[in-house]
Design an enzyme around this catalytic site. Structure first.
Site, PDB file in Angstrom:
ATOM      1  N   GLU A 199      -7.282 -10.015  -2.887  1.00  0.00           N
ATOM      2  CA  GLU A 199      -8.091  -9.999  -4.114  1.00  0.00           C
ATOM      3  C   GLU A 199      -7.391 -10.707  -5.264  1.00  0.00           C
ATOM      4  O   GLU A 199      -7.816 -10.612  -6.420  1.00  0.00           O
ATOM      5  CB  GLU A 199      -8.390  -8.537  -4.493  1.00  0.00           C
ATOM      6  CG  GLU A 199      -7.384  -7.832  -5.383  1.00  0.00           C
ATOM      7  CD  GLU A 199      -6.000  -7.591  -4.797  1.00  0.00           C
ATOM      8  OE1 GLU A 199      -5.140  -7.073  -5.532  1.00  0.00           O
ATOM      9  OE2 GLU A 199      -5.766  -7.904  -3.622  1.00  0.00           O
ATOM     10  N   GLN A 200      -6.344 -11.443  -4.973  1.00  0.00           N
ATOM     11  CA  GLN A 200      -5.480 -11.976  -6.036  1.00  0.00           C
ATOM     12  C   GLN A 200      -6.174 -13.002  -6.932  1.00  0.00           C
ATOM     13  O   GLN A 200      -5.827 -13.134  -8.108  1.00  0.00           O
ATOM     14  CB  GLN A 200      -4.202 -12.540  -5.414  1.00  0.00           C
ATOM     15  CG  GLN A 200      -3.328 -11.448  -4.811  1.00  0.00           C
ATOM     16  CD  GLN A 200      -2.263 -11.968  -3.863  1.00  0.00           C
ATOM     17  OE1 GLN A 200      -1.995 -13.167  -3.810  1.00  0.00           O
ATOM     18  NE2 GLN A 200      -1.652 -11.077  -3.102  1.00  0.00           N
ATOM     19  N   GLU A 207       3.434  -3.955 -12.773  1.00  0.00           N
ATOM     20  CA  GLU A 207       4.835  -3.922 -13.189  1.00  0.00           C
ATOM     21  C   GLU A 207       5.095  -4.918 -14.321  1.00  0.00           C
ATOM     22  O   GLU A 207       5.920  -4.664 -15.198  1.00  0.00           O
ATOM     23  CB  GLU A 207       5.728  -4.219 -11.984  1.00  0.00           C
ATOM     24  CG  GLU A 207       5.777  -3.057 -10.991  1.00  0.00           C
ATOM     25  CD  GLU A 207       6.351  -3.405  -9.633  1.00  0.00           C
ATOM     26  OE1 GLU A 207       6.317  -2.546  -8.737  1.00  0.00           O
ATOM     27  OE2 GLU A 207       6.825  -4.546  -9.461  1.00  0.00           O
ATOM     28  N   GLN A 248      12.674  -5.859  -8.411  1.00  0.00           N
ATOM     29  CA  GLN A 248      11.675  -6.421  -9.316  1.00  0.00           C
ATOM     30  C   GLN A 248      11.433  -5.578 -10.552  1.00  0.00           C
ATOM     31  O   GLN A 248      11.310  -6.118 -11.655  1.00  0.00           O
ATOM     32  CB  GLN A 248      10.359  -6.633  -8.566  1.00  0.00           C
ATOM     33  CG  GLN A 248       9.260  -7.243  -9.440  1.00  0.00           C
ATOM     34  CD  GLN A 248       8.151  -7.832  -8.622  1.00  0.00           C
ATOM     35  OE1 GLN A 248       8.349  -8.828  -7.927  1.00  0.00           O
ATOM     36  NE2 GLN A 248       6.977  -7.220  -8.682  1.00  0.00           N
ATOM     37  N   ASP A 289      -5.859   5.578   1.088  1.00  0.00           N
ATOM     38  CA  ASP A 289      -5.853   4.285   0.414  1.00  0.00           C
ATOM     39  C   ASP A 289      -6.924   3.374   1.016  1.00  0.00           C
ATOM     40  O   ASP A 289      -7.649   3.743   1.947  1.00  0.00           O
ATOM     41  CB  ASP A 289      -4.447   3.662   0.407  1.00  0.00           C
ATOM     42  CG  ASP A 289      -4.123   2.839   1.643  1.00  0.00           C
ATOM     43  OD1 ASP A 289      -4.889   2.885   2.625  1.00  0.00           O
ATOM     44  OD2 ASP A 289      -3.088   2.149   1.628  1.00  0.00           O
ATOM     45  N   TRP A 349      -1.520  -6.592  -7.109  1.00  0.00           N
ATOM     46  CA  TRP A 349      -1.720  -5.646  -8.213  1.00  0.00           C
ATOM     47  C   TRP A 349      -0.469  -4.842  -8.534  1.00  0.00           C
ATOM     48  O   TRP A 349      -0.230  -4.498  -9.695  1.00  0.00           O
ATOM     49  CB  TRP A 349      -2.900  -4.726  -7.939  1.00  0.00           C
ATOM     50  CG  TRP A 349      -3.353  -4.010  -9.186  1.00  0.00           C
ATOM     51  CD1 TRP A 349      -3.373  -2.669  -9.407  1.00  0.00           C
ATOM     52  CD2 TRP A 349      -3.838  -4.619 -10.396  1.00  0.00           C
ATOM     53  NE1 TRP A 349      -3.840  -2.389 -10.674  1.00  0.00           N
ATOM     54  CE2 TRP A 349      -4.130  -3.575 -11.300  1.00  0.00           C
ATOM     55  CE3 TRP A 349      -4.047  -5.936 -10.800  1.00  0.00           C
ATOM     56  CZ2 TRP A 349      -4.619  -3.810 -12.589  1.00  0.00           C
ATOM     57  CZ3 TRP A 349      -4.534  -6.175 -12.086  1.00  0.00           C
ATOM     58  CH2 TRP A 349      -4.812  -5.115 -12.954  1.00  0.00           C
ATOM     59  N   ASN A 350       0.352  -4.510  -7.538  1.00  0.00           N
ATOM     60  CA  ASN A 350       1.614  -3.828  -7.845  1.00  0.00           C
ATOM     61  C   ASN A 350       2.461  -4.661  -8.792  1.00  0.00           C
ATOM     62  O   ASN A 350       2.977  -4.159  -9.799  1.00  0.00           O
ATOM     63  CB  ASN A 350       2.406  -3.563  -6.558  1.00  0.00           C
ATOM     64  CG  ASN A 350       1.820  -2.435  -5.728  1.00  0.00           C
ATOM     65  OD1 ASN A 350       1.147  -1.560  -6.250  1.00  0.00           O
ATOM     66  ND2 ASN A 350       2.071  -2.468  -4.438  1.00  0.00           N
ATOM     67  N   SER A 351       2.638  -5.947  -8.469  1.00  0.00           N
ATOM     68  CA  SER A 351       3.430  -6.832  -9.320  1.00  0.00           C
ATOM     69  C   SER A 351       2.789  -7.004 -10.690  1.00  0.00           C
ATOM     70  O   SER A 351       3.480  -7.037 -11.714  1.00  0.00           O
ATOM     71  CB  SER A 351       3.596  -8.206  -8.645  1.00  0.00           C
ATOM     72  OG  SER A 351       4.405  -8.116  -7.505  1.00  0.00           O
ATOM     73  N   HIS A 376       0.818  -1.213   0.000  1.00  0.00           N
ATOM     74  CA  HIS A 376       0.000   0.000   0.000  1.00  0.00           C
ATOM     75  C   HIS A 376       0.849   1.260   0.000  1.00  0.00           C
ATOM     76  O   HIS A 376       0.453   2.269  -0.581  1.00  0.00           O
ATOM     77  CB  HIS A 376      -0.941  -0.014   1.206  1.00  0.00           C
ATOM     78  CG  HIS A 376      -1.917  -1.147   1.170  1.00  0.00           C
ATOM     79  ND1 HIS A 376      -3.065  -1.099   0.431  1.00  0.00           N
ATOM     80  CD2 HIS A 376      -1.878  -2.373   1.735  1.00  0.00           C
ATOM     81  CE1 HIS A 376      -3.714  -2.249   0.556  1.00  0.00           C
ATOM     82  NE2 HIS A 376      -3.009  -3.045   1.333  1.00  0.00           N
ATOM     83  N   HIS A 421       2.193 -13.957  -7.695  1.00  0.00           N
ATOM     84  CA  HIS A 421       1.027 -14.109  -6.817  1.00  0.00           C
ATOM     85  C   HIS A 421      -0.129 -13.214  -7.242  1.00  0.00           C
ATOM     86  O   HIS A 421      -1.210 -13.289  -6.663  1.00  0.00           O
ATOM     87  CB  HIS A 421       1.426 -13.787  -5.374  1.00  0.00           C
ATOM     88  CG  HIS A 421       1.822 -12.346  -5.163  1.00  0.00           C
ATOM     89  ND1 HIS A 421       2.735 -11.695  -5.967  1.00  0.00           N
ATOM     90  CD2 HIS A 421       1.428 -11.436  -4.234  1.00  0.00           C
ATOM     91  CE1 HIS A 421       2.887 -10.462  -5.537  1.00  0.00           C
ATOM     92  NE2 HIS A 421       2.107 -10.274  -4.495  1.00  0.00           N
TER      93      HIS A 421
END
Length: 479
Positions: free
Chosen positions: A395-396, A379, A356, A118, A374-376, A18, A371
């Site tokens: 939420e994945q 990216e 990353q 957030d 959302w950040n990953s 976050h 996984h």
């Protein structure tokens, strides 16, 4: 401070997942719109990685228009027990930090003209109203998950029993239906406190002056349209004017030119030949699953970079609020015997953490086993890298469903989330993504989305214009 300059405070809940999107959003507003940004970051005493990241951000931030104020950690040990879920803990951490946030805002010489919070900080509503500050929520993931959060108050009244026991998908007006198996973690058990907290979050969302989403128009056109125009979906909102601002894909940029061991290793590999494997800063695998993954990678004979964290046989998000950034035991203790020796020429195993953004942007990386945080995901999408979607928590599962079924940029294990993914299935997925005609099609779709993302944030793009409209909306309310 120039009193004529717009001042926006952005409040971040604990955790790297976050904190990062909040810092990126703040930088975007300061850099492109000359706005004074104050970032209020709620910290925890158990995550040294988060603390170090904040220090680094403060030291490297040359923009005088950005100020980072850490909100000291609070003690919630009297409010939780060993079974309290991370979602609930985050809500409690924010709730207990509200008096400190109140004092911080009250002490400002120039109070914020607007407050952006957030996903876990929506409990700030009374403070914003007390200081007469316009309030916006920042949903740092998809429009689809936002639609679910908003509409969950309706499901709560209309649906009996557990969501996961339903025979039919959950129908969110104007949006893709949601399979019961893919619901967000807080909806898995209606008797758990995190369910109650999730419903409250949706109710709080509906009372804000608007919501920013880290997505873009071309990625989720139908869902964004529903959030703006579908009368049944918008009937849950508490304010007559409720603008939606898709401002993504916002992500970290490459900050250093120093080439570490991983990047130097990637430099020696063929174009698109390496699979990057990482489960984020908070995700963990069970001991059995880690063994199967190791064997699956070895059997695939595929070049790989694997960021390894010690396994945990508890909840998959058990490391989220306890990330020390340090390894507590040697990798040979939890990887198959001889694995590091046998794969020495084939792969690179990195303990705990890697750069990353730099890795995903390297030309030799051709796939990402992720996984689906959302950040990953962002990216990966912004670098045109296709994925093996391996959702763990939060939420994945919804993200994985969208990546595989709607966008076609990922493949997904058949047995998740209920069973261990066996080495044979892992080997097959890796080979499919990296070698087959189907994998080539997925890579082509990923490259198209990369271009779409670039267009969204470029001058005149949908997200560029959306951020401009956000600033315009704040200024108009001030007048």
């Amino acid at each position: 401070m120039d009193r004529s300059q717009l001042h926006i405070a952005i409040l971040s809940s604990p955790g790297m997942g976050h904190l990062i999107p909040v810092l990126v959003l703040g930088n975007r507003l300061a850099t492109h719109h000359n706005i004074k940004i104050t970032i209020l970051a709620i910290t925890t005493s158990s995550s040294s990685a988060e603390t170090e990241f904040l220090k680094k951000s403060t030291l490297t931030n040359e923009k005088k228009t950005i100020e980072i104020i850490p909100i000291p950690s609070v003690d919630i040990s009297h409010l939780i027990n060993s079974s309290t879920k991370v979602f609930t803990q985050l809500r409690l951490l924010v709730r207990e930090a509200l008096p400190k946030i109140h004092c911080t805002i009250a002490s400002m010489t120039h109070r914020p003209d607007a407050l952006i919070v957030d996903i876990f900080c929506t409990q700030i509503l009374p403070i914003a109203e007390e200081f007469n500050i316009f309030k916006y929520a920042y949903h740092p993931t998809t429009a689809w998950t936002l639609a679910l959060a908003l509409y969950c108050q309706v499901f709560d009244k209309e649906i009996e029993g557990e969501y996961v026991d339903l025979k039919e998908p959950l129908k969110i007006p104007g949006c893709k239906a949601l399979r019961p198996d893919d619901v967000v973690d807080p909806l898995l058990d209606r008797s758990d406190q995190q369910y109650e907290e999730y419903v409250k979050l949706g109710l709080e969302y509906a009372a804000f002056d608007g919501i920013l989403i880290n997505t873009w128009e071309d990625l989720e056109p139908e869902t964004i349209k529903a959030l703006r125009n579908n009368e049944k979906l918008r009937s849950v909102l508490k304010v007559p004017v409720f603008p939606i601002f898709p401002v993504g894909p916002l992500r970290r940029t490459v900050e250093t030119t120093e080439r570490d061991e991983v990047i130097k290793w990637l430099d020696k590999q063929n174009h698109g030949s390496v699979l990057y494997v990482s489960f984020g800063s908070g995700g963990t695998l069970s001991t059995k699953q880690m063994t199967e993954l190791a064997w699956g990678l070895e059997l695939s004979q595929q070049k790989f970079v694997w960021v390894v964290r010690p396994p945990s046989d508890g909840d998959a998000d058990s490391a989220y609020l306890n990330s020390t950034g340090k390894e507590t035991r040697g990798m040979p203790g939890y990887l198959p015997e001889g694995f590091l020796t046998r794969t020495n020429e084939m792969g690179l195993v990195v303990p705990m953490w890697a750069k990353q953004v730099e890795i995903l942007g390297h030309s030799s990386v051709g796939g990402f086993l992720t996984h689906c945080g959302w950040n990953s995901t962002v990216e990966s999408l912004t670098n045109g890298v296709p994925m093996i979607a391996w959702p763990l928590y939060a939420e994945q599962k919804m993200n994985a469903a969208m990546l595989t079924e709607e966008l076609g940029v990922a493949i997904r294990p058949e047995v998740l989330p209920t069973k261990v993914v066996k080495r044979e299935e892992i080997e097959g997925m890796v080979r499919m993504l990296m070698y087959t005609k189907e994998g080539k099609t997925i890579r082509e779709k990923a490259k198209k989305l990369k271009k779409s993302a670039e267009n969204a944030l470029s001058d005149g793009g949908s997200s560029y214009n959306s951020i401009y409209e956000l600033v315009k909306d704040i200024r108009s309310r001030l007048l």
